[in-house]
Design an enzyme around this catalytic site. Structure first.
Site, short mmCIF file in Angstrom:
data_model
loop_
_atom_site.label_atom_id
_atom_site.label_comp_id
_atom_site.label_asym_id
_atom_site.label_seq_id
_atom_site.Cartn_x
_atom_site.Cartn_y
_atom_site.Cartn_z
N THR A 1 -7.31 3.81 -1.19
CA THR A 1 -6.94 2.42 -0.93
C THR A 1 -8.02 1.43 -1.32
OG1 THR A 1 -5.42 3.05 0.83
CG2 THR A 1 -6.29 0.80 0.90
N ASP B 1 0.83 -1.20 0.00
CA ASP B 1 0.00 0.00 0.00
C ASP B 1 0.88 1.26 0.00
OD1 ASP B 1 -1.91 2.01 0.55
OD2 ASP B 1 -3.08 0.66 1.81
N LYS C 1 -4.46 -5.52 12.16
CA LYS C 1 -3.30 -4.73 11.74
C LYS C 1 -2.00 -5.14 12.43
CE LYS C 1 -2.16 0.05 10.54
NZ LYS C 1 -2.62 1.45 10.56
N HIS D 1 -1.71 2.97 -5.09
CA HIS D 1 -1.54 4.38 -5.42
C HIS D 1 -0.16 4.80 -4.95
CE1 HIS D 1 -2.09 4.90 -1.15
NE2 HIS D 1 -3.28 4.31 -1.22
N ASP E 1 2.50 2.90 3.33
CA ASP E 1 1.43 3.89 3.27
C ASP E 1 1.29 4.61 4.62
OD1 ASP E 1 -1.10 4.94 1.83
OD2 ASP E 1 -1.92 4.17 3.71
N HIS F 1 1.78 8.68 5.12
CA HIS F 1 0.78 9.60 5.65
C HIS F 1 1.34 10.41 6.82
CE1 HIS F 1 -2.84 8.78 3.37
NE2 HIS F 1 -2.67 7.48 3.50
#
Length: 403
Positions: A68, A32, A153, A234, A187, A191
């Site tokens: 996502t 990601d 996670k 992405h 990812d 961020h």
């Protein structure tokens, strides 16, 4: 970090012809937020070595919006978001009068109107396994993959690699020929700290080692012809707190409209009693705002981005360009960082790499949109397409070695 690059170059060098005569296996891994240039930018040697043994695109173009969940579902369905149903990470459905948030398909699979690759495989007698691919727990069309995990996670990344290999070591009747895996670390760091940060560099290095280990084990520890496909949903670009827009300062009447803040877009839906005249009035008020940083997406532009009419299409979409975004929470909490979801440009491009016994070596490949991966995987697995898709099987057909 273990040095395995030279071993990678040797281990995948021979693409034996007898492997092509067997039933092919596909392992699809998503990293990601892995931008197209991170391989060189952060010296991801193992991923680069895998690409040298197969094919690498100049970039993988995300569907609109570059978020996502829409893109992960597009990769495994070959459909644009308007057709598979997940049109953003968060959105509103005016018919259902409900908001969707990431993962809601697990509780209610009717949010998805599609046939993912693992179902396509299972319906044709090919076992599939998924490890945390977005919405892979959802019981779409009444079923899941043969093997899957509920999303957690904290699950160690090494465990995910071990499990993928263990699935592929099962006796042939129980062994999946399609496996998908998902890694979010790059990812997350993008961020929090932005794409140029030391934290992203470290995340890329860590994932590069994991992927290198996976590739080596696929060659040495698995008795099946495995084709590895590496993708990202992405890219990532820098945003700044100074350029953030406060949605609360916009002239939007919450009695008339439901607003979903998608960070790079503000999605504005009419409430049930809201009239078209009131929508137009709001449009005019927004257009008249001085020094506005956003644009109101035109109908022609949305059509060009394959956004079709339906209850999940907002009446108004406010869009911005980086480094601007719509702030979330209290303004004093806003911070610089990174994000994605902007119109397709190079910072939004992800990666596509494919290597294995059925893939041509070092085949030059231009940028392409991720909806074309689904028919490519179906072809590798000898699956028949059962539903209409937006992807074109001829885009990646030249990558496949003929018997």
């Amino acid at each position: 970090m273990r040095v395995i690059v030279l071993a990678l170059l040797l281990v995948g060098a021979l693409q034996v012809s007898h492997a092509q005569e067997q039933d092919q296996t596909v392992v699809l891994i998503s990293i990601d937020g892995f931008r197209h240039d991170y391989i060189e930018k952060y010296d991801a040697k193992n991923i680069a070595a895998i690409a040298e043994q197969g094919a690498r695109a100049e970039g993988l173009i995300p569907v609109y919006p570059a978020k996502t969940f829409p893109n992960h579902i597009s990769i495994v369905t070959g459909q644009y978001p308007s057709n598979h149903g997940i049109v953003d990470n968060r959105f509103f459905d005016t018919e259902r009068q409900q908001k969707y948030q990431m993962g809601d398909g697990v509780k209610d699979s009717t949010w998805l109107t599609t046939l993912p690759i693992w179902n396509l495989a299972e319906f044709q007698g090919v076992k599939a396994a998924t490890f945390f691919w977005p919405e892979s727990e959802a019981r779409i069309n009444g079923r899941t993959a043969s093997y899957y995990f509920n999303y957690s996670k904290p699950a160690p990344y090494e465990q995910r690699i071990d499990q993928i290999v263990q699935w592929l070591q099962l006796p042939k009747p129980a062994r999946p020929r399609l496996v998908t895996g998902y890694f979010s670390l790059v990812d997350t760091m993008g961020h929090r700290f932005g794409p140029d940060s030391e934290q992203v560099k470290e995340a890329v290095s860590y994932l590069d080692e994991l992927i290198g280990d996976l590739w080596q084990r696929l060659q040495n520890d698995v008795d099946a012809p495995v084709n590895l496909i590496l993708v990202s949903d992405h890219g990532m670009t820098q945003i700044t707190a100074a350029e953030m827009i406060d949605p609360a300062q916009l002239p939007i009447d919450n009695e008339l409209f439901t607003v979903v803040n998608a960070q790079t877009r503000l999605l504005i839906y009419p409430n049930q009693e809201t009239t078209e005249a009131q929508v137009n009035e709001l449009r005019q008020q927004l257009e008249a705002m001085p020094n506005r940083q956003f644009v109101i997406e035109s109908e022609a532009q949305l059509q060009a981005l394959n956004v079709s009419q339906g209850p999940r299409k907002p009446s108004l979409i406010l869009g911005v360009d980086a480094p601007a975004s719509f702030g979330r929470g209290a303004p004093e909490e806003w911070r610089d960082g990174g994000t994605h979801g902007y119109h397709s440009h190079r910072d939004m491009d992800g990666i596509f790499i494919a290597a294995g016994p059925a893939i041509k070596q070092q085949h030059p490949l231009p940028r392409f949109q991720n909806i074309h991966i689904y028919p490519f995987m179906a072809k590798l697995l000898s699956l028949e397409l059962l539903t209409p898709i937006d992807g074109d099987e001829t885009v990646l057909q030249p990558l496949i070695l003929t018997k």
